[in-house]
Design an enzyme around this catalytic site. Sequence first.
Site, short mmCIF file in Angstrom:
data_model
loop_
_atom_site.label_atom_id
_atom_site.label_comp_id
_atom_site.label_asym_id
_atom_site.label_seq_id
_atom_site.Cartn_x
_atom_site.Cartn_y
_atom_site.Cartn_z
N SER A 70 0.65 -1.36 0.18
CA SER A 70 -0.05 -0.21 -0.01
C SER A 70 0.96 1.22 0.00
CB SER A 70 -0.96 -0.16 1.12
OG SER A 70 -2.13 -0.40 0.95
N LYS A 73 0.04 3.78 -2.71
CA LYS A 73 -0.64 4.91 -2.66
C LYS A 73 -0.24 6.37 -2.44
CE LYS A 73 -4.23 1.73 -0.76
NZ LYS A 73 -4.61 1.22 0.50
N SER A 131 -5.70 3.29 5.16
CA SER A 131 -5.47 3.00 3.95
C SER A 131 -6.50 2.21 3.07
CB SER A 131 -4.26 1.56 4.10
OG SER A 131 -3.62 1.11 3.08
#
Length: 312
Positions: A70, A73, A131
């Site tokens: 993640s 991102k 997230s």
Amino acid sequence: MITGIKGVRFRRAAAVVFTTGALVAGGALTSPAQAATAPTVSAKGAFMLNSATGSTLFSKYADTKRPMASTTKIMTARVVLSTPDLNLDRKITIKQAYRDYVAAKGASTADLRTGDKVTIRQLLHAMMLPSGCDAAMALADTFGTGTTVSARTKSFISKMNTKADALGLTNTHFDTFDGNSTQNTNYTTPRDLAKLTRSAMKYSTFSGIVKKQKTVQYATTSTGGTRTYTWYNTNKLLGSYSGATGVKTGTNTPAGPCLVFAGTRDGKTVVGVLLNDQYRFTDAAKLMDYAFGSTSASTMQLRTLPQGAQRD
């Protein structure tokens, strides 16, 4: 990325690690302001730089390509924030497709509700704190081009790769907007990810969001009511290590536990990356201690996330 309670667990074998160029194992550059001896970290790859100068402070297999979960991102946010004439208060209507995507992937989520109208600024919070892969998809769908959700998200991923090229991230490639890769071609290096983050932190909107431990946001529902969203930051360094200012966690089976961190003390700011590190928070504290000439890591007690908060 990706844990939504526990999140997606990839069934494919661990991602192949590609090596490019010379590797610098465990090396570090010291200065009078730093501790004399560089710490040992368990990360498969690590890098830390001085944000003001870009100079290297610590390096361990800094140019080895690895999956990044993640922490992807960060680039999603970077592309959005560099959009010309960006209106952060523009409202986006949440589509059922975003919820379906999260459910299908078992991904971390901001639990955005279908029909709610949320701003771009709120979507950035929803993506960077809990997230939220639903928020990442909403941003990709909004800022990509095409006639379908699939086409627009693919277009957005192309923009991510274009931005990587523009930033000189020569060992980075994206095949997803959130790190939830199915092609095994979503990778970066510790050095590239630190350079990307240094660039993103120059945006006050980004740096302001990623340092928050928690945010409460209000959205208009499809029936005209008001919904309250409470999102907690999965980065446990915040509120635990004095001077920590971000940035992003990431976890999935190919990548292992990942952390991009930043901190400021006495006017000195550092940005660091730990890829595949089971002790990522304490290792980040050790690296910042090394940079700041302090010993906080030895007594640090990690902030506890509330029951039901996303883990990543």
